[in-house]
Design an enzyme around this catalytic site. Sequence first.
Site, PDB file in Angstrom:
ATOM      1  N   ASP A 105       0.835  -1.250  -0.074  1.00 13.77           N
ATOM      2  CA  ASP A 105      -0.130  -0.023  -0.011  1.00 13.77           C
ATOM      3  C   ASP A 105       1.077   1.232  -0.135  1.00 13.77           C
ATOM      4  OD1 ASP A 105      -2.009   1.102  -0.147  1.00 13.77           O
ATOM      5  OD2 ASP A 105      -3.613   0.437   1.524  1.00 13.77           O
TER       6      ASP A 105
HETATM    7  C1  BGC Z   1      -4.790   3.243  -0.072  1.00 13.22           C
HETATM    8  C2  BGC Z   1      -5.170   2.036  -1.014  1.00 13.22           C
HETATM    9  C3  BGC Z   1      -5.071   2.958  -2.652  1.00 13.22           C
HETATM   10  C4  BGC Z   1      -4.306   3.241  -2.146  1.00 13.22           C
HETATM   11  C5  BGC Z   1      -3.317   4.112  -3.567  1.00 13.22           C
HETATM   12  C6  BGC Z   1      -3.650   3.965   0.143  1.00 13.22           C
HETATM   13  O1  BGC Z   1      -4.203   5.209   0.692  1.00 13.22           O
HETATM   14  O2  BGC Z   1      -5.500   2.517   1.405  1.00 13.22           O
HETATM   15  O3  BGC Z   1      -6.829   1.258  -0.417  1.00 13.22           O
HETATM   16  O4  BGC Z   1      -4.995   1.324  -3.005  1.00 13.22           O
HETATM   17  O5  BGC Z   1      -3.761   4.685  -1.193  1.00 13.22           O
HETATM   18  O6  BGC Z   1      -4.370   5.115  -3.832  1.00 13.22           O
END
Ligand code: BGC
Length: 774
Positions: free
Chosen positions: A298
């Site tokens: 993530d």
């Molecule tokens: C989130 C994810 C997301 C990623 C990319 C993160 O902050 O937890 O769910 O896919 O950002 O935008």
Amino acid sequence: MKRFFRTALLLALGLPLQAQQAASPPRTTIASAADDPKMTGFISALMQKMTLEEKIGQLNLITVGFDVTGPVISKDVDANIRRGAVGAVLNTFTPTAARKLQEMAVKETRLHIPLLFGYDVIHGHRTIFPIALGMAASWDLAAVERSARVAAEEAAADGINWVYSPMVDIARDPRWGRISEGAGEDPFLGSQIARAMVRGYQGPTNDLSRSNAVMACVKHFALYGAAEAGRDYNTTDMSLPRMYNEYLPPYKAALDAGAGSVMSSFNDINGVPATGNKWLMTDLLRQQWGFRGFVVTDYTSINEMTNHGLGNDAQTSALALNAGIDQDMVGEVFLRNLAQNLKEGTVKQEQIDQACRRVLEAKYKLGLFQDPYRGVTEKRAKATLMKKEYLDAARDVARKSMVLLKNRNSTLPLRKTGTLALVGPLANRQHDVLGSWSAAGDWKQAVSVEQGIRQAAGSAVKVLTARGVNLTDDAQLIARLNAHGGALDIDPRPAAAQIEEAVQVARQADVVVAVVGEAQGMSGEAASRADLGLPGQQLALLKALKQTGKPLVVVLMSGRPLTLTWEDENADALLETWFAGTQAGHAIADVLFGLYNPSGKLTATFPRSVGQIPLYYNHKNTGRPYLGVQLEKYKSRYLDEVNDPLYPFGYGLSYTTFQYGKPQLSTTTLGPTGALEVRVTVQNTGSYDGEEVAQLYIRDVVGSISRPVQELKGFQKVFLKKGESRTLTFRLTPDDLKFYNQDLQFVAEPGEFQVMVGGNSRDVQMTTFTLAAQ
Ligand code: BGC
């Protein structure tokens, strides 16, 4: 490290160390095709030519565009792409923007390796469907799959080849804002939805080379939804049987359906953050489950391991790679450290190669080495995005997702005559109906409740409006929501004056429709709440409206279960519409005026008060269950609150009524290789045609570990004309009775089982059967 972690876990669980062997459930095979020798040969040849830097480049994902969810924004984008230091890009779409970067990668890098384009397509891309928690409430797997298919077609036409969905985190704590992004609290339903989403994105054959398929990314692996106290990014700590039985099944289901990638979660799991957790990413994911795709972190979650207390950049870089992470989202920790890690011997060349190979395999499967642009053109995008049939699909799913929580004296459906007072801070909001993570959805194309009602009512109904109150009066919250696109316009007058205005409007009307709830930015990421009542003065508005004596219809928008005891007692009708997407206003009007008879059922329990949380239907019985005898003291209960929820899992009303007969079993003794049929007759006893979701639950009465009081094992959504009755048949086999025991063996244990059938988890009819030993 692996042994240490497992041993620590076993000790924590009180399991003897000898149980170590048994604590590894047997390896299962993921349904995806085994390696294609042509692909392997192609990638081996390519990797032979790659320098170490180019290999590490494939492990680097940058963000170009907007929507950043963390503190880091990628710099030197063009230069890094040109020197082969980028494997994937997040947040870039439109044919022109994606092509510009893809051309840079394909034409200007030494080895011409194409880029992956990832994006948070969560509930639609341009045509926005209801938030995932809403879609789950439809219990309509075909509709859910269709939403993912439409999203894939639009995203693919817009230059994207990889979507960060499905989000399959089980969530039992509505304080956690991200409960809105998943299917709710149940592993059985969550698994079915996970599969349907993957099929929708990747297509029924998982042939990612088709130009309208996108690769799915299962997230957030793992247990992100179990964050302590419902506070986002917080710690999780969980026993292995609970993990395997209650939290892991939807991830596994999505992978079994062929999902090509996995995203690690932000949280710490039993002491090791998921992103550095070798037990999770290698032992479980690769060895036990046989996953062959790639794992991306993530957003900056390798960097965040420093805050978790796992060391500096160089250490967390090695920790993540050694754990089994393949690609670093935005943090550039791999980019900065892996070469040095290799020199120092904290990572091995084979591990870098393996991660690089996995990323290249994904590109190969997507057909990017053959056509890096996947036939994306502005012309195709124009012909595809927000097509009429997609909008129709969004309206259909939106109607199906709405849950009628209350309907006193058949207040709904509304008649198309007279005067309607439309009040509340969300009544004319186009922004909010899209919900959080609305990808490339354009709020200007979204239909507000007011627009939907006016169009449906035409000249037959006089519509009067007043906002009533601001959505919230928390200035800091408003500033934060607006800093992230909330666009809340605030009426500076005191709440009392605004309420008085709304009351005057209500007095002139035959019925009041109050549209209240959360702003879209109040759920989703980094949107945990400690109070789950209506924000600001909205309850005061409802109370004042109630005083007018006019029938009060409350239309709710929220990304989570709210605490609604006053509303339940006092509203004449209460309709949960979640954030229903681009077509929200039309879909809500369809339900209010009876063009569609609501059929949604909750997939997350609505508590009475925050103090009851976590509250979920499939809980354990405890040694001292409270059976309602007030004076009994030593029971599992509260002094100041009942144990029951306000609305249980599976609950939702219709404009008609359904009656269930007693479930009949084909046999009361199920053999170890046999099957049992459960038949139940459902009758539409009201005066409208309608759909009902018949739900089947079991309870394993005696087990080697304590078992939940109820577990969903089947459901059927049926349409019944008024007066019609139908006998539904559910089939149970010993496989459906299996669970992970203390040694993590997946077993069905002989003995007594209860089987319950009904229209929600509370109102069920029960019978019993025995699973025979031989
Ligand atoms: C989130 C994810 C997301 C990623 C990319 C993160 O902050 O937890 O769910 O896919 O950002 O935008």
